[in-house]
Design a protein around this motif. Sequence first.
Motif, short mmCIF file in Angstrom:
data_model
loop_
_atom_site.label_atom_id
_atom_site.label_comp_id
_atom_site.label_asym_id
_atom_site.label_seq_id
_atom_site.Cartn_x
_atom_site.Cartn_y
_atom_site.Cartn_z
N MET A 16 20.82 -50.15 32.06
CA MET A 16 20.35 -48.73 32.00
C MET A 16 19.10 -48.62 32.86
O MET A 16 18.71 -47.58 33.42
CB MET A 16 20.17 -48.34 30.86
CG MET A 16 21.76 -47.86 29.98
SD MET A 16 21.71 -47.92 28.29
CE MET A 16 20.80 -46.50 27.81
N HIS B 48 19.26 -48.97 36.41
CA HIS B 48 19.93 -47.75 37.14
C HIS B 48 19.26 -46.64 37.08
O HIS B 48 19.05 -46.02 38.40
CB HIS B 48 21.25 -47.45 36.03
CG HIS B 48 22.41 -46.78 36.86
ND1 HIS B 48 23.71 -46.69 36.41
CD2 HIS B 48 22.39 -45.98 37.92
CE1 HIS B 48 24.26 -45.97 37.29
NE2 HIS B 48 23.49 -45.57 38.12
N THR B 49 18.37 -46.31 35.99
CA THR B 49 17.52 -45.16 36.38
C THR B 49 16.34 -45.55 37.41
O THR B 49 16.00 -44.68 38.08
CB THR B 49 16.80 -44.91 34.88
OG1 THR B 49 17.78 -44.42 33.99
CG2 THR B 49 15.93 -43.84 35.10
N HIS C 98 17.70 -44.41 40.70
CA HIS C 98 17.62 -43.10 40.89
C HIS C 98 16.13 -42.63 41.11
O HIS C 98 16.11 -41.69 42.21
CB HIS C 98 18.31 -42.36 39.84
CG HIS C 98 19.77 -42.29 39.81
ND1 HIS C 98 20.59 -41.42 39.28
CD2 HIS C 98 20.79 -43.54 39.94
CE1 HIS C 98 21.77 -41.78 39.41
NE2 HIS C 98 21.87 -43.04 39.75
N HIS D 114 22.06 -44.35 31.52
CA HIS D 114 20.62 -44.27 31.85
C HIS D 114 19.88 -44.16 30.61
O HIS D 114 20.23 -43.74 29.63
CB HIS D 114 20.44 -42.91 32.80
CG HIS D 114 21.05 -43.14 34.10
ND1 HIS D 114 20.27 -43.36 35.23
CD2 HIS D 114 22.29 -42.78 34.81
CE1 HIS D 114 20.94 -43.49 36.34
NE2 HIS D 114 22.23 -43.04 35.93
#
Length: 236
Positions: free
Chosen positions: A95, A98-99, A102, A206
């Motif tokens: 998580m 992944h964030t 972004h 996330h």
Amino acid sequence: MTEELFLKDAYLRKFEAGVVEPSGREVILDRTAFYPGGGGQPSDKGTLGVGPVRASVVDVRREGREVVHVLDNPIPDTVRNLRGELNWERRHAHMRHHTALHVLSGVIWKNFGAKVTGGQMRADRARMDFSFPKEWTTDVVGEIERLTNKALSEGRPVKAYELPREEALKNPDLIRTQVNLVPERVRVIRIVEIEGLDTQADGGTHVANTSEVGQIEITGHKSKGRHNKRVKFVLR
Ligand SMILES: [Zn+2]
């Protein structure tokens, strides 16, 4: 059809579910918190069990609208309900990475006009590819790292929600990240928005706030052609 609990609550690490289809080492449940992999995020690991029955989940995959849990040893066909628990340390690391990806994506778009072409995360590292129109120097990479860490430390909320397809297609941020490539039959699109920075169609999990990511440290970068560039990073 398996209810995908991780879409509504990425922090759910324990759950109870009914067995839809027992078939030895592969179990389909009516609901699950196990992420089946996709969008560059690996599938979860953990355990399923009840009473003395217990198995490790070694792989998870999506089959149509169902989620299949692959176990290290078979669960008896008589078992009707199971308790699941994720390997939370590993999932939470996915998580955070992944964030971070972004945030990186939003930063390089806002500052350099570069679009992401691919990304992949692990529990201890991540990498991202993008189409970068300018010269690819150590200074530029250092600037990307600095701007990403600044954005991460701003404590921006990360929200996941659903939008009707027609509405999603009107959002310029979503068009930039190619929401139009989501298959036509998908009428409701799940969106992950990092406030004021990045909005994209995304099915992954996330953290709730960028401050939970920590900071990135770029550990490698390379040029894979005139426009195709890659950065690798770890979290601190
Ligand atoms: Zn994503």
